[in-house]
Structure formats: structure tokens, C-alpha cells
Design a protein around this motif. Structure first.
Motif, PDB file in Angstrom:
ATOM      1  N   UNK A  49     -10.188 -50.795 -28.378  1.00 42.76           N
ATOM      2  CA  UNK A  49     -10.899 -51.857 -29.116  1.00 42.76           C
ATOM      3  C   UNK A  49     -11.381 -51.683 -30.281  1.00 42.76           C
ATOM      4  N   UNK A  50     -11.853 -52.496 -31.176  1.00 36.97           N
ATOM      5  CA  UNK A  50     -12.279 -52.097 -32.642  1.00 36.97           C
ATOM      6  C   UNK A  50     -13.427 -51.034 -32.759  1.00 36.97           C
ATOM      7  N   UNK A  51     -14.362 -51.267 -31.718  1.00 34.40           N
ATOM      8  CA  UNK A  51     -15.652 -50.451 -31.771  1.00 34.40           C
ATOM      9  C   UNK A  51     -15.292 -49.051 -31.655  1.00 34.40           C
ATOM     10  N   UNK A  52     -13.945 -48.566 -30.945  1.00 39.11           N
ATOM     11  CA  UNK A  52     -13.732 -47.052 -30.801  1.00 39.11           C
ATOM     12  C   UNK A  52     -13.233 -46.532 -32.176  1.00 39.11           C
ATOM     13  N   UNK A  53     -12.694 -47.495 -33.114  1.00 40.27           N
ATOM     14  CA  UNK A  53     -12.181 -46.954 -34.162  1.00 40.27           C
ATOM     15  C   UNK A  53     -12.950 -46.543 -35.235  1.00 40.27           C
ATOM     16  N   UNK A  54     -12.766 -45.782 -36.237  1.00 40.37           N
ATOM     17  CA  UNK A  54     -13.576 -45.312 -37.296  1.00 40.37           C
ATOM     18  C   UNK A  54     -13.526 -46.542 -38.417  1.00 40.37           C
ATOM     19  N   UNK A  55     -14.608 -46.626 -39.203  1.00 36.94           N
ATOM     20  CA  UNK A  55     -14.692 -47.642 -40.351  1.00 36.94           C
ATOM     21  C   UNK A  55     -13.343 -47.663 -41.250  1.00 36.94           C
ATOM     22  N   UNK A  89       0.597 -62.815 -41.051  1.00 38.13           N
ATOM     23  CA  UNK A  89       1.282 -64.217 -41.212  1.00 38.13           C
ATOM     24  C   UNK A  89       1.971 -64.206 -42.739  1.00 38.13           C
ATOM     25  N   UNK A  90       2.287 -63.145 -43.304  1.00 39.95           N
ATOM     26  CA  UNK A  90       2.694 -63.051 -44.657  1.00 39.95           C
ATOM     27  C   UNK A  90       2.258 -63.881 -45.688  1.00 39.95           C
ATOM     28  N   UNK A  91       1.058 -64.014 -46.012  1.00 41.83           N
ATOM     29  CA  UNK A  91       0.344 -65.008 -47.075  1.00 41.83           C
ATOM     30  C   UNK A  91       0.982 -64.681 -48.346  1.00 41.83           C
ATOM     31  N   UNK A  92       1.006 -65.559 -49.281  1.00 44.23           N
ATOM     32  CA  UNK A  92       1.613 -65.470 -50.610  1.00 44.23           C
ATOM     33  C   UNK A  92       0.143 -64.824 -51.308  1.00 44.23           C
ATOM     34  N   UNK A  93      -1.088 -64.539 -50.835  1.00 49.38           N
ATOM     35  CA  UNK A  93      -1.954 -64.273 -51.576  1.00 49.38           C
ATOM     36  C   UNK A  93      -3.027 -63.223 -50.663  1.00 49.38           C
ATOM     37  N   UNK A  94      -3.842 -62.207 -51.229  1.00 53.08           N
ATOM     38  CA  UNK A  94      -4.651 -61.314 -50.543  1.00 53.08           C
ATOM     39  C   UNK A  94      -5.986 -61.515 -51.251  1.00 53.08           C
ATOM     40  N   UNK A  95      -7.163 -61.752 -50.616  1.00 53.26           N
ATOM     41  CA  UNK A  95      -8.210 -61.759 -51.286  1.00 53.26           C
ATOM     42  C   UNK A  95      -9.150 -60.683 -50.641  1.00 53.26           C
ATOM     43  N   UNK A  96      -9.498 -59.644 -51.133  1.00 56.06           N
ATOM     44  CA  UNK A  96     -10.522 -58.704 -50.543  1.00 56.06           C
ATOM     45  C   UNK A  96     -11.853 -58.731 -51.203  1.00 56.06           C
ATOM     46  N   UNK A  97     -12.907 -58.668 -50.567  1.00 55.16           N
ATOM     47  CA  UNK A  97     -14.258 -58.784 -50.649  1.00 55.16           C
ATOM     48  C   UNK A  97     -14.911 -57.465 -50.270  1.00 55.16           C
ATOM     49  N   UNK A  98     -14.987 -56.536 -51.522  1.00 52.66           N
ATOM     50  CA  UNK A  98     -15.425 -55.216 -51.210  1.00 52.66           C
ATOM     51  C   UNK A  98     -14.726 -54.522 -50.436  1.00 52.66           C
ATOM     52  N   UNK A  99     -13.538 -54.207 -50.182  1.00 53.67           N
ATOM     53  CA  UNK A  99     -12.703 -53.528 -49.087  1.00 53.67           C
ATOM     54  C   UNK A  99     -13.252 -52.169 -48.658  1.00 53.67           C
ATOM     55  N   UNK A 100     -13.739 -51.556 -49.864  1.00 59.22           N
ATOM     56  CA  UNK A 100     -13.969 -49.973 -49.666  1.00 59.22           C
ATOM     57  C   UNK A 100     -15.301 -49.869 -49.643  1.00 59.22           C
ATOM     58  N   UNK A 101     -16.327 -50.830 -49.331  1.00 55.70           N
ATOM     59  CA  UNK A 101     -17.709 -50.716 -49.658  1.00 55.70           C
ATOM     60  C   UNK A 101     -18.289 -49.411 -48.921  1.00 55.70           C
ATOM     61  N   UNK A 102     -17.847 -49.503 -47.626  1.00 52.73           N
ATOM     62  CA  UNK A 102     -18.669 -48.456 -47.032  1.00 52.73           C
ATOM     63  C   UNK A 102     -17.849 -47.221 -46.587  1.00 52.73           C
ATOM     64  N   UNK A 146     -15.729 -43.656 -47.818  1.00 46.40           N
ATOM     65  CA  UNK A 146     -15.609 -42.419 -48.602  1.00 46.40           C
ATOM     66  C   UNK A 146     -14.695 -42.699 -49.438  1.00 46.40           C
ATOM     67  N   UNK A 147     -14.615 -42.063 -50.881  1.00 47.85           N
ATOM     68  CA  UNK A 147     -13.634 -42.185 -51.830  1.00 47.85           C
ATOM     69  C   UNK A 147     -12.184 -42.056 -51.248  1.00 47.85           C
TER      70      UNK A 147
END
Lengths: 226, 310
Positions: A134-140, A154-167, A169-170
Motif C-alpha cells: 500500500x502506498x502508505x508503507x512506502x517512503x516519500x 499509458x505511454x502519453x506523449x507528454x509528461x507534466x510534473x508539478x514540483x515533483x521533488x518538492x518534499x 532530499x537532493x
């Protein structure tokens, strides 16, 4: 792949979130969208996913004018975009497998092909052994990778990411960005909104900079392209 | 995509929704059960009433055959004259069956049933008239049709008056008709209640799963896809509570059967309490499942429009 043509978004109360933004993202191109909070990054992504509609100008996605997409066709536009969110937006009562399978179930793919493609996507993000968790058992970082697997399954031609690394560590952030690079290398257009400038500079892709709703860097300047 | 692929994916979408919605009910068995029981009771009330009434009409239709006319002759008419009249009446084609009760027979019957036997014995004369019981032909069904015959009989010089037993049967039928109408109204009201209960249950479920719905929309789900499992939930609620209502009605009839049998035996009737026929049972289940789907549909189309990602 994605073209903004003098797109403006005005919220009720005369708040201009985006002002005459124009840029073109080519097929297979990867770019970062940066700017302070409130500069309009999220609004820009929402316009592409048709969560909001622009009040002036137009946006073309894969040749389709998004202004002309009727509400009932919005889902089919969204299927062409793999969206990734800062807060992952996973279904917490479903396993990793079911989460990643969601876009394929929506399209009505049969179980055999669904399972095959879900496992391929999980393999790509390195979570093949977690499909029954379950997702809850995984790390961020792992949860974010589930989100990425769901976005690409579903192999979309485009990926949009909104602050994907916001939370994250580097080190984890870098891993996530490396994943986006991999998808970009197989021809997927990628647009990542982030304020992690250090990482952006290090990676050296095209930068679109928003300041108070104006695109100040990286776009076609609006007064030229009339 | 070929046609068979399209049909296949459509089927797999429906199969998915059908079973996942049933699984959701099973995941919260207690609250599902409570909802089912509430709906079942609402369905059971009109069903049981309908059964009781249809049994009631069965009784009154048995009584239909007793639309007899009692023709009371004048006190002065002798047994022999009564006999002659009854033979004459036998030729009338509006009359199918004639029995004559002589003054003596009438007195004997009266003694037997009234309990005044000793008092009657002291009478010197027999005050009772000759009575002719006759049955109108089966072509005459309503009071309106029988009335001319009744008038004709009363105009006979020997006749005192004629009485139609059917009148009270008709009154009973009128009462049954009112009960049927009332049951219909009650059924409509309770159907509305079922619609509201299921709608409200689905609405709560929609709100509980708001986040999930919005995520699913973001991933590209159509409203139809999101609505489908809720429609199936409504379907299951309707169907399962229809089944429960059927069982509860069966239980009620089972409990009533013996006392009604006793009562029926006391009346020397061969009355049998009837349960729902196969087609009535099927109608109950169809209506309940249909109400479930309708309730879910109404709520979904209203609320899904409002649930948009922000």
C-alpha cells in the motif's frame, strides 16, 4: 507538441495569474518551468490539463486547440498527459499495482496487457518488488516514483510534473530527475515546474521563467509573435 | 481498435465495476446491512399489502357466485301457488337455478338457527312466507344488469319483495378497491423513499471518495467511468434489498398462514393463502433494482459535475 499563444488567465476579482504567455515546446523536448510561488507555474500547468481554461489567447496541445475542447472531451486530453504532483495523489486504499493500473483500467485495457504494462512501468521506476504494497508503507521518494509509473504507464506523449521533488532530499530529487531524463530520451516531451534552481542549473535544460504571470525568459517574447 | 476489442474493453469495464461495487458493499457489511434493511422494509410494506389485498380479492371473487336473489312471496300465497310460480319462473331465460322454500321448511330453518324454537312452537299460525331462491343467468353480472329482473320479479302479483344478496359483495369489492388504491399510493410514496435512501447512501459514498474521484478525473477518467461503479452500487442495493423484502414477505406470510387457515376452517372455506407468483416476485426485484439505479444516477449526475480537480 505544446504551444502557448498569448495565453492569459484572469481569476475572478481581476487577478491576473498569467499574462500573454507564449512559448513552444517541441516534440521530445524537455524544459523546466521556474519562478517564485505565486508566479503562475501551477496555473500554467492547470491550463494544459484543462483544470482551468485560459481567459484569452490559446493553447495548442498536440495540434488540438484546448479552447475548443468541450467539457466531455477533457478526459481524452488528459490521457495524453502524464501528470505528476508534489503530493503524489495516490489512492491510499489501493495497492501500488492498482494505482499504476488506473489509467489503463480507465481505458478498458484487458487484464493481461494491463498487468504486463504495469510491471514494465514499475520496473522502470525500480519498484517491481513493491507492487502489492500500500502506498502508505512506502517512503516519500518511492511514492513519487509510483506517481511517475502511473503517469507513464499509458505511454502519453507528454509528461507534466508539478514540483515533483518538492518534499525530497537532493539525492532523491536527482534520482527522480534522472527518471524524467530517461523518459525524455525515448521521445516524451517533459515540462517540470520546480523552484529547485540548483538542480535546474545543474541539469542544463531549457528554462521557462515566470514572474508575476509574465514569461520573462525562455519563451517567444510576446511582442514579436503577434 | 477492432470492434471485438472495443466490445471486450467495454465488457471488462463493466465487469470491473460490477464486482468492485459488490466488494465495496462487503467491505462495510454492517452499514450496508442497515441500509439494505431500511430499503427492504420500505419495499416489503407495499408488497405485503398487495398480497393481502390480492388474497382478499380471491375471497370476494369466490363470493361472486353467490349473487342470488331471494324472492319473498306474500303471506297469503300458499305453498302450492308458490310451486306453480317457481315452475313458471323456470322458463325465464334470465334465471338459471331455482329452489323453493315452503312455509314449513322456512319455519323449521328459523327454529333451528334462531334459538327461539320454544317460542315459535307456541305460535298457532306460521307467519313465514314462501321464499324462492333464484340465481340470475351468468350473463347478468352487475347490479345494473340484474336490476330489470329484480323489478320484474317484484311486480309479480304473488311477490312481496325481492332481495339481491350481491349488494354486500359489491360493497366489499368497493372496499377492496379503496384498499388497492391506497396501497398503490403507499407504494409510490415508498418507492420515492427508496429512491431517496439509495440516492443519499450513494451521495455519502461519493463524498467519502471525493479525493479518489478527483484523482481518477485527473488521470483521464470520463464521468461515465466514475459513475459506473456507483450505478452498480445502486443496482446491488436495490436488488439485494428487493431479495430481503421478498424473504421478509415470505416470513410474514408464513407466520400468518396458520391463523388464517384456522379462521378459514371455521368458515368451512377451502381458502388458501397465496404467496407472490413468480412474475410478481420478478416484478418486485426488477422494480427494486431499477429504483437503485435511478437513485444512484440522479445523485451521480448532480454531484460528479461539481467534483472537479482544482
Amino acid at each position: 507538441m505544446l504551444q502557448f499563444d498569448h495565453a492569459s488567465k484572469r481569476y475572478p476579482g481581476n487577478i491576473d495569474a498569467l499574462n500573454r504567455v507564449s512559448f513552444h515546446l517541441a516534440k521530445g523536448e524537455m524544459a523546466f518551468l521556474t519562478g517564485h510561488s505565486g508566479a503562475g507555474k501551477s496555473t500554467l500547468l492547470k491550463l494544459i490539463a484543462l483544470i482551468e481554461r485560459c481567459t484569452r489567447g490559446q493553447i495548442l496541445l498536440d495540434g488540438h486547440n484546448l479552447n475548443k475542447v468541450p467539457n466531455r472531451k477533457i478526459p481524452f486530453v488528459r490521457r495524453k498527459i502524464g501528470m505528476i504532483f508534489q503530493d503524489h495523489r495516490l489512492l491510499h486504499d489501493r495497492t501500488v499495482f492498482d494505482n499504476v493500473a488506473l489509467p489503463l483500467i480507465i481505458e478498458g485495457l484487458n487484464y493481461r496487457d494491463t498487468a504486463r504494462r504495469v510491471r514494465a512501468a514499475l520496473d522502470k521506476v525500480g519498484l517491481l518488488n513493491k507492487e502489492n504494497s500500500l502506498p502508505i508503507t512506502l517512503s516519500g521518494g518511492e511514492q513519487q516514483r509510483v506517481g511517475i509509473a502511473r503517469a507513464v504507464v499509458n505511454r502519453p506523449p507528454m509528461i507534466l510534473a508539478d514540483e515533483p521533488t518538492g518534499n525530497l532530499d537532493p539525492e532523491l530529487s536527482q534520482e527522480i530527475m534522472a527518471l524524467f531524463e530517461q523518459f525524455n530520451q525515448v521521445g516524451v516531451s517533459v515540462l517540470i515546474a520546480t523552484h529547485d534552481l540548483e538542480l535546474v542549473n545543474k541539469m542544463g535544460y531549457r528554462r521557462l521563467v515566470l514572474e508575476q504571470g509574465h514569461l520573462t525568459q525562455g519563451g517567444e517574447s510576446s511582442h514579436v509573435a503577434i | 481498435m477492432s470492434l471485438s476489442d472495443t466490445a471486450g474493453s467495454w465488457l471488462s469495464l463493466h465487469r470491473h465495476a460490477l464486482f468492485s461495487s459488490l466488494g465495496k458493499l462487503a467491505k462495510a457489511p454492517f452499514s450496508s446491512l442497515l441500509t439494505l434493511l431500511v430499503i427492504a422494509i420500505a419495499l416489503m410494506l407495499p408488497t405485503t399489502l398487495h398480497l393481502l389485498i390480492s388474497n382478499g380479492t380471491q375471497v370476494s371473487s369466490q363470493l361472486d357466485s353467490s349473487n342470488q336473489i331471494s324472492l319473498f312471496l306474500k303471506q297469503s300465497v300458499s305453498n302450492a301457488a308458490g310451486e306453480a310460480l317457481s315452475n313458471k319462473l323456470k322458463l325465464d331465460r334470465d334465471i338459471v337455478n331455482i329452489t323453493l322454500t315452503t312455509k314449513e321448511e322456512a319455519l323449521k330453518e328459523f327454529q333451528q338457527y334462531s334459538g327461539f324454537s320454544s317460542a315459535i312452537e307456541t305460535l298457532e299460525i306460521n307467519p313465514l312466507p314462501v321464499v324462492i331462491q333464484l340465481t340470475p343467468s351468468s350473463e347478468l353480472k352487475s347490479i345494473e344488469q340484474i336490476q330489470p329482473l329484480l323489478d320484474r320479479l317484484e311486480k309479480l302479483s304473488e311477490a312481496d319483495f325481492a332481495q339481491l344478496d350481491m349488494q354486500w359483495v359489491q360493497r366489499l369489492q368497493a372496499i377492496v378497491e379503496i384498499a388497492e388504491r391506497a396501497t398503490m399510493l403507499l407504494a409510490l410514496l415508498l418507492a420515492l423513499a427508496v429512491l431517496l435512501i439509495i440516492g443519499n447512501t450513494i451521495r455519502l459514498e461519493l463524498q467519502n471518495r471525493r479525493d479518489e474521484i478527483i484523482i481518477t478525473k485527473l488521470v483521464g477518467a470520463t464521468d461515465a467511468f466514475i459513475r459506473r461503479p456507483f450505478l452498480y452500487s445502486g443496482f446491488w442495493y436495490g436488488l439485494l434489498s428487493g431479495l430481503t423484502a421478498w424473504l421478509m414477505t415470505a416470513g410474514t406470510i408464513f407466520l400468518l398462514e396458520r391463523p388464517i387457515q384456522n379462521l378459514s376452517n371455521l368458515y368451512e372455506s377451502n381458502f388458501q393463502l397465496q404467496f407472490l407468483t413468480a412474475s410478481e416476485s420478478l416484478t418486485l426485484l426488477t422494480i427494486s433494482a431499477f429504483l437503485g439505479i435511478c437513485g444512484a444516477w440522479t445523485v451521480c449526475s448532480h454531484h460528479l459535475k461539481k467534483m472537479q480537480p482544482e
